[in-house]
Design an enzyme around this catalytic site. Structure first.
Site, short mmCIF file in Angstrom:
data_model
loop_
_atom_site.label_atom_id
_atom_site.label_comp_id
_atom_site.label_asym_id
_atom_site.label_seq_id
_atom_site.Cartn_x
_atom_site.Cartn_y
_atom_site.Cartn_z
N LYS A 248 0.86 -1.19 0.00
CA LYS A 248 0.00 0.00 0.00
C LYS A 248 0.89 1.24 0.00
O LYS A 248 1.74 1.40 0.87
CB LYS A 248 -0.90 0.00 1.24
CG LYS A 248 -1.71 1.30 1.43
CD LYS A 248 -2.67 1.22 2.63
CE LYS A 248 -3.34 2.56 2.93
NZ LYS A 248 -4.23 2.51 4.11
N ASP A 253 -2.72 10.03 4.02
CA ASP A 253 -4.13 9.68 4.17
C ASP A 253 -4.84 10.68 5.07
O ASP A 253 -4.77 10.59 6.30
CB ASP A 253 -4.24 8.25 4.75
CG ASP A 253 -5.68 7.78 4.85
OD1 ASP A 253 -6.57 8.45 4.28
OD2 ASP A 253 -5.91 6.72 5.48
N LYS A 260 -10.16 12.49 8.69
CA LYS A 260 -9.68 11.99 9.98
C LYS A 260 -9.81 13.13 11.00
O LYS A 260 -9.08 14.10 10.93
CB LYS A 260 -8.23 11.53 9.87
CG LYS A 260 -8.09 10.25 9.05
CD LYS A 260 -6.76 9.60 9.24
CE LYS A 260 -6.64 8.34 8.40
NZ LYS A 260 -7.51 7.23 8.84
N ASP A 270 1.37 6.16 5.84
CA ASP A 270 0.40 5.24 5.22
C ASP A 270 0.93 4.58 3.96
O ASP A 270 0.20 3.90 3.25
CB ASP A 270 -0.92 5.98 4.94
CG ASP A 270 -2.12 5.05 5.07
OD1 ASP A 270 -1.97 3.98 5.67
OD2 ASP A 270 -3.19 5.41 4.55
N ASP A 329 -12.28 6.88 3.78
CA ASP A 329 -11.07 6.60 4.57
C ASP A 329 -10.65 5.13 4.46
O ASP A 329 -9.57 4.77 4.90
CB ASP A 329 -11.32 6.99 6.04
CG ASP A 329 -10.02 7.20 6.80
OD1 ASP A 329 -8.95 7.19 6.16
OD2 ASP A 329 -10.09 7.37 8.03
N GLU A 331 -9.48 3.62 1.98
CA GLU A 331 -8.94 3.82 0.63
C GLU A 331 -7.85 2.83 0.27
O GLU A 331 -7.64 2.53 -0.90
CB GLU A 331 -8.40 5.26 0.50
CG GLU A 331 -6.98 5.49 1.03
CD GLU A 331 -6.79 5.22 2.51
OE1 GLU A 331 -7.79 5.26 3.26
OE2 GLU A 331 -5.65 4.95 2.93
N ARG A 333 -7.61 -0.37 0.63
CA ARG A 333 -8.11 -1.58 -0.04
C ARG A 333 -8.49 -1.28 -1.49
O ARG A 333 -8.43 -2.17 -2.35
CB ARG A 333 -9.29 -2.16 0.75
CG ARG A 333 -10.47 -1.27 0.88
CD ARG A 333 -11.41 -1.69 2.01
NE ARG A 333 -10.88 -1.31 3.33
CZ ARG A 333 -11.48 -1.58 4.49
NH1 ARG A 333 -12.61 -2.27 4.52
NH2 ARG A 333 -10.94 -1.19 5.63
#
Ligand code: BES
Ligand code: ZN
Ligand code: ZN
Length: 477
Positions: A248, A253, A260, A270, A329, A331, A333
């Protein structure tokens, strides 16, 4: 490559001025003349607990060190690394550039673990510190006087440290500098330095491939996404089908419109999964392991803008599967789905993905380990590697109910599930895009430290690099 270099490791035949004697019992003290009359005093302290005893003299320093005795192998190696980290601190605070580790009775693996603790704890990320705070560590060279440890062992350890440091640097670099595009450039540079090949797809190519997950997450960004393919394919590779590592690469993020609100800071980390993949391939290439390995890293930031996706949007992934986005959020995946689908064309022996995917995983493992799910493969060997390198794995089953939890009313699946087992729901989502032996590692817990713990310093840890290296070496090389 930018960043600091790992300690230089040199095998030597004699002691120097700053000597650290790694002992295993009281008897070892007999051969250390420099401690003189202190011998019986030190002997009185030698027990099962960690021991560090410094004896200054006219022409140098002698340190007596013993790591805490542990019966389980993973704790034993970790005690040795922790001792290494402590010794490293002492050497550096004495402001000497070079020290000698004398290990006459400890076995090879234990001695190497102490050295590893010293090397990994000597990392720094000083790019943005000015004045005295930005000064590099004085300690740069470690001589090793240990019969059982070869020059090859030291070289290998250095190669793995190069990969670990690169992964830490990638995580620590803020997004104001490390956009997806800049990261791709730095991966190319890392590949040039260590020997692997990097191919970067730009936005046009990503559009042509219809990577709807990566493009969807990227829609709110002014920075284009990249899709990076890293390859180490030596002529003497022992595997016919490649090992594919997927990481990833969310360079930041914010959560997107599901912003967030509790904590956004640290979300520069991230891309810890992608950092681990690039670091592991660097370590494998630096050490010329005879294994064909491919890395796939989709990279973008997740931000808000007039064009950003919102909850209720539906995306069509590269595989053709449609996804109802119910939380912007979730994201990671979405971008991993395209990379996991892309991996199918390689007919892989095994695919391992690494991702800072869920807060749920972090709440389960903290920085102590990694949450894992797997399909069509046995995870025993990876778990053993996890114990050896202290990046331990906790495996979760993907029960049918978790599959039911991501059914969507308007699309094939949705990107969030129910309240329970967030790490498992995420894995179950990823499972949709795989058809090969597959292991998913959620490293949200251990990828970033907020306090120093032995060799794991505040900031990016490079978790995953040592794990993947150890596993691939033991299983395929
Ligand atoms: N990057 C985060 C997960 C994360 C959290 C990593 C804490 C490291 C530390 C991920 O993209 C995320 O936001 N996941 C959500 C998913 C949820 C909306 C289903 C989460 O875990 O809260
Ligand atoms: Zn997120
Ligand atoms: Zn994320």
């Amino acid at each position: 490559m930018s960043g600091v270099k790992p300690l230089e490791l040199i095998k030597v035949r004699s002691e120097g001025k700053f000597n650290i004697h790694l002992i295993t019992s009281k008897k070892d003290l007999d051969s250390i003349s420099a401690i003189g009359e202190l011998k019986s005093k030190i002997a009185g302290r030698v027990g099962k607990e960690e021991l560090v005893y410094s004896v200054p003299s006219k022409d140098g320093v002698t340190v007596i060190a013993k790591f805490k005795e542990e019966s389980e192998t993973s704790y034993r190696f970790q005690a040795a690394r922790a001792l290494g980290a402590k010794l490293r601190k002492i050497v550096n605070s004495e402001k000497v550039a070079m020290a000698t580790l004398v290990s006459l009775t400890a076995d090879r693996a234990d001695t190497l673990a102490v050295i590893e603790g010293m090397v990994l704890s000597n990392y720094q990320f000083n790019a943005y510190k000015t004045g005295d705070k930005g000064k590099p560590n004085k300690f740069t060279k470690l001589n090793v006087l240990a019969a059982g440890v070869s020059e090859g062992d030291l070289q290998e350890l250095s190669g793995v440290a190069v990969g670990t440091f690169a992964a830490r640097d990638f995580v620590n670099e803020p997004v104001i500098t490390l956009t997806a595009t800049e990261w791709s450039k730095r991966m190319v540079a890392l590949g040039k330095a260590t020997g692997f090949k990097t191919t970067t797809f730009d936005k046009k190519k990503i559009e042509a491939l219809k990577m709807g997950g990566l493009l969807g997450v990227n829609k709110g960004s002014v920075e284009p996404p990249t899709f990076n393919i890293l390859e180490w394919k030596p002529k003497n590779a022992k595997n016919k089908k490649p090992i594919v590592l997927v990481g990833k690469g969310v360079v930041y993020d914010t959560g997107g419109y599901n912003i967030k609100t509790v904590q956004m800071a640290q979300m520069k980390s991230d891309m810890g999964g992608g950092a681990a993949v690039s670091g592991a391939i660097a370590a494998i290439a630096a050490n010329k392991l005879p294994v064909h390995v491919i890395g796939l890293i989709p990279a973008t930031d997740n931000r808000i803008d007039g064009k950003a996706i919102v909850a209720d949007d539906v995306l069509k992934m590269m595989s053709g599967t449609t996804v109802e986005v119910l939380n912007t959020d979730a994201e990671g995946r979405l971008i991993l789905a395209d990379a996991l689908h892309y991996a199918k064309q390689y007919n892989p022996e095994l695919v391992i993905d690494l991702a800072t995917l869920t807060g749920a995983a972090a709440r389960i493992t903290d920085y102590y380990g990694i949450a894992m799910c797997a399909d069509k493969t046995d995870t025993t060997a990876l778990k053993e590697s996890g114990e050896r390198v202290y990046e331990r794995l906790m495996e979760f089953p993907m029960w049918r109910e978790f599959h039911d939890a991501i059914k969507s009313n308007v699309a094939d699946i949705k990107n969030i599930g129910g309240a329970a087992g967030g790490n498992i729901t995420a894995a179950t989502f990823l499972h949709h895009f795989t058809d090969y032996p597959w292991i998913h590692l959620d490293i949200a817990g251990p990828s970033f430290m907020t306090a120093d713990v032995d060799y794991r310093l505040k900031g990016g840890t490079g978790v995953g690099v040592r794990l993947l290296y150890d596993f691939i070496k033991h299983t395929y090389a």
